[in-house]
Motif scaffolding. Sequence first.
Motif, mmCIF file in Angstrom:
data_model
loop_
_atom_site.group_PDB
_atom_site.id
_atom_site.type_symbol
_atom_site.label_atom_id
_atom_site.label_comp_id
_atom_site.label_asym_id
_atom_site.label_seq_id
_atom_site.Cartn_x
_atom_site.Cartn_y
_atom_site.Cartn_z
ATOM 1 N N GLY A 196 -3.703 -13.603 -7.120
ATOM 2 C CA GLY A 196 -1.910 -13.104 -7.339
ATOM 3 C C GLY A 196 -0.657 -14.089 -6.981
ATOM 4 O O GLY A 196 -0.950 -13.598 -6.067
ATOM 5 N N GLN A 197 0.037 -14.145 -6.960
ATOM 6 C CA GLN A 197 1.830 -13.883 -6.683
ATOM 7 C C GLN A 197 1.602 -12.779 -5.872
ATOM 8 O O GLN A 197 2.260 -13.180 -4.504
ATOM 9 C CB GLN A 197 2.618 -14.015 -7.565
ATOM 10 C CG GLN A 197 2.581 -15.951 -7.473
ATOM 11 C CD GLN A 197 4.304 -15.895 -8.153
ATOM 12 O OE1 GLN A 197 5.178 -16.526 -8.011
ATOM 13 N NE2 GLN A 197 4.525 -15.446 -9.561
ATOM 14 N N LEU A 198 1.747 -11.755 -6.108
ATOM 15 C CA LEU A 198 1.865 -10.239 -5.845
ATOM 16 C C LEU A 198 0.176 -10.096 -3.820
ATOM 17 O O LEU A 198 0.797 -9.406 -3.476
ATOM 18 C CB LEU A 198 1.932 -9.128 -5.936
ATOM 19 C CG LEU A 198 1.534 -7.545 -5.597
ATOM 20 C CD1 LEU A 198 2.767 -7.623 -4.320
ATOM 21 C CD2 LEU A 198 1.837 -6.627 -6.644
ATOM 22 N N GLY A 199 -0.427 -10.315 -4.728
ATOM 23 C CA GLY A 199 -1.652 -10.258 -3.960
ATOM 24 C C GLY A 199 -1.465 -11.507 -2.995
ATOM 25 O O GLY A 199 -2.632 -10.912 -1.613
ATOM 26 N N LYS A 200 -1.653 -12.061 -3.442
ATOM 27 C CA LYS A 200 -0.961 -13.438 -1.788
ATOM 28 C C LYS A 200 -0.653 -12.580 -0.736
ATOM 29 O O LYS A 200 -0.393 -13.003 -0.002
ATOM 30 C CB LYS A 200 -1.075 -14.813 -1.825
ATOM 31 C CG LYS A 200 -2.216 -15.311 -3.175
ATOM 32 C CD LYS A 200 -1.537 -16.300 -3.660
ATOM 33 C CE LYS A 200 -2.741 -17.174 -3.981
ATOM 34 N NZ LYS A 200 -1.999 -18.697 -5.420
ATOM 35 N N ALA A 201 0.977 -12.219 -1.328
ATOM 36 C CA ALA A 201 1.860 -11.672 -0.326
ATOM 37 C C ALA A 201 1.166 -10.593 0.611
ATOM 38 O O ALA A 201 1.517 -10.385 1.409
ATOM 39 C CB ALA A 201 3.120 -11.429 -1.137
ATOM 40 N N LEU A 202 0.218 -9.781 -0.381
ATOM 41 C CA LEU A 202 -0.410 -8.647 0.324
ATOM 42 C C LEU A 202 -0.949 -8.915 1.508
ATOM 43 O O LEU A 202 -1.340 -7.782 2.387
ATOM 44 C CB LEU A 202 -0.526 -7.508 -0.912
ATOM 45 C CG LEU A 202 0.444 -6.897 -0.968
ATOM 46 C CD1 LEU A 202 -0.846 -6.707 -3.136
ATOM 47 C CD2 LEU A 202 1.019 -5.582 -0.893
ATOM 48 N N ARG A 203 -1.949 -9.588 1.217
ATOM 49 C CA ARG A 203 -2.750 -10.296 1.965
ATOM 50 C C ARG A 203 -1.798 -10.659 3.219
ATOM 51 O O ARG A 203 -2.158 -10.629 4.514
ATOM 52 C CB ARG A 203 -3.459 -11.029 1.628
ATOM 53 C CG ARG A 203 -4.825 -11.513 0.668
ATOM 54 C CD ARG A 203 -4.897 -12.656 -0.170
ATOM 55 N NE ARG A 203 -6.105 -12.312 -1.473
ATOM 56 C CZ ARG A 203 -7.404 -13.050 -1.072
ATOM 57 N NH1 ARG A 203 -7.542 -11.810 -0.048
ATOM 58 N NH2 ARG A 203 -8.273 -12.233 -2.521
ATOM 59 N N GLU A 204 -0.758 -10.690 2.989
ATOM 60 C CA GLU A 204 0.226 -11.604 4.365
ATOM 61 C C GLU A 204 0.619 -10.627 4.739
ATOM 62 O O GLU A 204 -0.011 -11.151 6.488
ATOM 63 C CB GLU A 204 1.667 -13.005 3.919
ATOM 64 C CG GLU A 204 1.241 -13.962 3.110
ATOM 65 C CD GLU A 204 1.675 -14.927 3.611
ATOM 66 O OE1 GLU A 204 3.222 -14.631 3.618
ATOM 67 O OE2 GLU A 204 1.723 -16.123 2.730
ATOM 68 N N ILE A 205 1.263 -9.349 4.293
ATOM 69 C CA ILE A 205 1.571 -8.351 5.065
ATOM 70 C C ILE A 205 0.621 -7.364 5.062
ATOM 71 O O ILE A 205 0.599 -6.822 6.091
ATOM 72 C CB ILE A 205 3.341 -7.783 3.757
ATOM 73 C CG1 ILE A 205 3.531 -6.636 4.626
ATOM 74 C CG2 ILE A 205 1.531 -7.121 3.277
ATOM 75 C CD1 ILE A 205 4.948 -6.014 3.806
ATOM 76 N N PHE A 206 -0.951 -7.671 5.417
ATOM 77 C CA PHE A 206 -1.261 -6.466 6.214
ATOM 78 C C PHE A 206 -2.842 -7.335 6.390
ATOM 79 O O PHE A 206 -3.930 -6.727 7.026
ATOM 80 C CB PHE A 206 -2.155 -6.331 4.336
ATOM 81 C CG PHE A 206 -2.023 -4.845 3.951
ATOM 82 C CD1 PHE A 206 -0.623 -4.206 4.473
ATOM 83 C CD2 PHE A 206 -1.919 -5.047 2.660
ATOM 84 C CE1 PHE A 206 -0.247 -3.223 3.281
ATOM 85 C CE2 PHE A 206 -1.391 -3.860 1.317
ATOM 86 C CZ PHE A 206 0.016 -2.698 2.358
ATOM 87 N N GLU A 207 -2.278 -8.540 6.723
ATOM 88 C CA GLU A 207 -2.650 -9.475 7.459
ATOM 89 C C GLU A 207 -3.489 -8.994 9.098
ATOM 90 O O GLU A 207 -2.684 -8.118 9.400
ATOM 91 C CB GLU A 207 -3.133 -10.689 7.916
ATOM 92 C CG GLU A 207 -3.214 -11.654 8.799
ATOM 93 C CD GLU A 207 -2.980 -13.141 9.064
ATOM 94 O OE1 GLU A 207 -3.727 -14.175 9.487
ATOM 95 O OE2 GLU A 207 -1.755 -12.951 8.616
ATOM 96 N N GLY A 208 -4.757 -8.318 9.162
ATOM 97 C CA GLY A 208 -5.133 -7.929 10.909
ATOM 98 C C GLY A 208 -6.046 -6.674 10.399
ATOM 99 O O GLY A 208 -6.188 -6.402 11.292
ATOM 100 N N ARG A 209 -4.760 -6.046 9.420
ATOM 101 C CA ARG A 209 -5.489 -5.014 8.412
ATOM 102 C C ARG A 209 -7.010 -4.534 8.318
ATOM 103 O O ARG A 209 -6.856 -4.772 7.234
ATOM 104 C CB ARG A 209 -4.577 -4.350 7.944
ATOM 105 C CG ARG A 209 -2.945 -4.192 8.499
ATOM 106 C CD ARG A 209 -2.411 -2.944 9.381
ATOM 107 N NE ARG A 209 -2.919 -1.905 7.873
ATOM 108 C CZ ARG A 209 -1.441 -1.185 7.418
ATOM 109 N NH1 ARG A 209 -0.485 -1.778 7.249
ATOM 110 N NH2 ARG A 209 -1.875 -0.382 6.392
ATOM 111 N N THR A 210 -8.028 -3.856 9.370
ATOM 112 C CA THR A 210 -9.155 -4.069 8.531
ATOM 113 C C THR A 210 -9.967 -3.039 7.790
ATOM 114 O O THR A 210 -10.768 -3.025 7.297
ATOM 115 C CB THR A 210 -10.479 -3.520 10.046
ATOM 116 O OG1 THR A 210 -10.528 -2.278 10.335
ATOM 117 C CG2 THR A 210 -9.697 -4.872 10.981
ATOM 118 N N GLU A 211 -8.760 -2.067 7.934
ATOM 119 C CA GLU A 211 -9.414 -0.817 6.519
ATOM 120 C C GLU A 211 -8.842 -1.457 4.775
ATOM 121 O O GLU A 211 -8.609 -0.941 4.121
ATOM 122 C CB GLU A 211 -8.361 0.250 6.957
ATOM 123 C CG GLU A 211 -7.208 0.753 6.640
ATOM 124 C CD GLU A 211 -6.015 0.178 7.675
ATOM 125 O OE1 GLU A 211 -4.895 0.398 7.295
ATOM 126 O OE2 GLU A 211 -6.213 -0.859 8.261
#
Length: 471
Positions: A196-211
């Motif tokens: 969703g909209q928030l989920g996609k934003a979280l994907r961006e902000i957490f990009e590269g975080r393998t955990e």
Amino acid sequence: MTEYSKQLASTPTPIPGLQLWDLPVHGDSRGWFKENWQREKMVAAGLPDFAPVQNNVSFNDAIGTTRGIHAEPWDKWVSVATGRVFGAWVDLREGPSFGAVFTAEIDPSVAVFVPRGVGNAYQTLEADTAYTYLVNAHWSPDVEYSFLNLADETAAVPWPISLADAEVSDKDRAHPRLPEVRRVGPGKTLVVGANGQLGKALREIFEGRTEIEFAGRSELDVENSDLSGARRWSDYTTIINASAYTAVDDAETPEGRRGAWSVNVSAVRRLAEVARDHGLTFVHISSDYVFDGSQETPYSEDHPVAPLGVYGQTKAAGETAAALAPRHYVLRTSWVVGDGNNFVRTMASLAARGVSPSVVDDQRGRLTFADELASGIDHLLTASPAYGIYNLTNTGDPATWADIARTVFEITGNDPSRVTGVSTTEYFADAERAIAPRPRNSVLDLRKIEATGFHPTPMLPALTEYLTRTD
């Protein structure tokens, strides 16, 4: 001998997050008394609100009994009920402090907070010693530990009693040396509703975080009646619930009502129960719709809820369900705009196509851009303020939907006078189905989250940047 009349206080150690605590012990000719765990006082004094769920006691007959070095995937509050021990801690977590060592003698007037991934060990200095510890996750046979050999030469723990003369299990003697230790990585975070909209934003902000793991409906169905086996939850520290039923008007229909309650309440309850049972932090998103909008001033977190329609009722009930997890953050937000269909994109499209819309002008609030909401979530999880409800929107002067539409027209180079303001009643006058009631005032008071050090971006610059980015 136990020291009496200490003041409750903590001392930092060379291991990040590991805290040595002095405990007040009150004694006389009959013996002594202490509060070994008192959440309100200790959290106020700086102890993380780690929400223990299990209390264990290890009784040791002989002087020199030595146990460890074990690093479990949970936090611990270590103390002794009787006797005295020499405690040793070694950081086995990934990162610059790996291998750091701290030692201390513990009697009933001393306790230690041991964060997840720090190896813990002790050696008894008196017979009949009762070593106690609170943990914030239930023991499970599938839990993965990390271990360090008690005699590791690099850590070089200065045991008061030689390990050759100590009572040590064969299993503890066989643990690996530091170069072979399995380093404890950060606990995993699961983002539910990640498309969703928030989920996609979280994907961006957490990009590269393998955990960080992301799960859409196909990877984790939040409406599944049993989530307990959906993951090996002992590997996780956090669940972020970005899933929601948001069809406000559809929620007023029989089918929509069932869907709204299923996703916004029942699924939240199941996720919160998983978080509660495994000692996880649970992040959940709520809405301005929990209020009726009749108040003239901004709504604070402690204002009584009074939802007008089914959607708002489910969001209010979802807040209660989320609180089943002791470690919870509920973020109330409003008017979310992100990557997907939303009001701002609709207005920009109408402006570009030469359409002059009628837009509601008797509802007031602030936009919340999804990346701002994602940043706020990241801030709360990093700063770890007190658990509970936090309001989060962008800042700036409140506006009506018509005001925002005119601003969108202006930013995109169109005539804002093409937007006509109408009342909510007028706007929905020709509706052929039930329309959900809307709060007239959706402005949320942001002082609580700002007090934690998070200061949201003003709404209008964020709107300009969003329109430029999505053009």
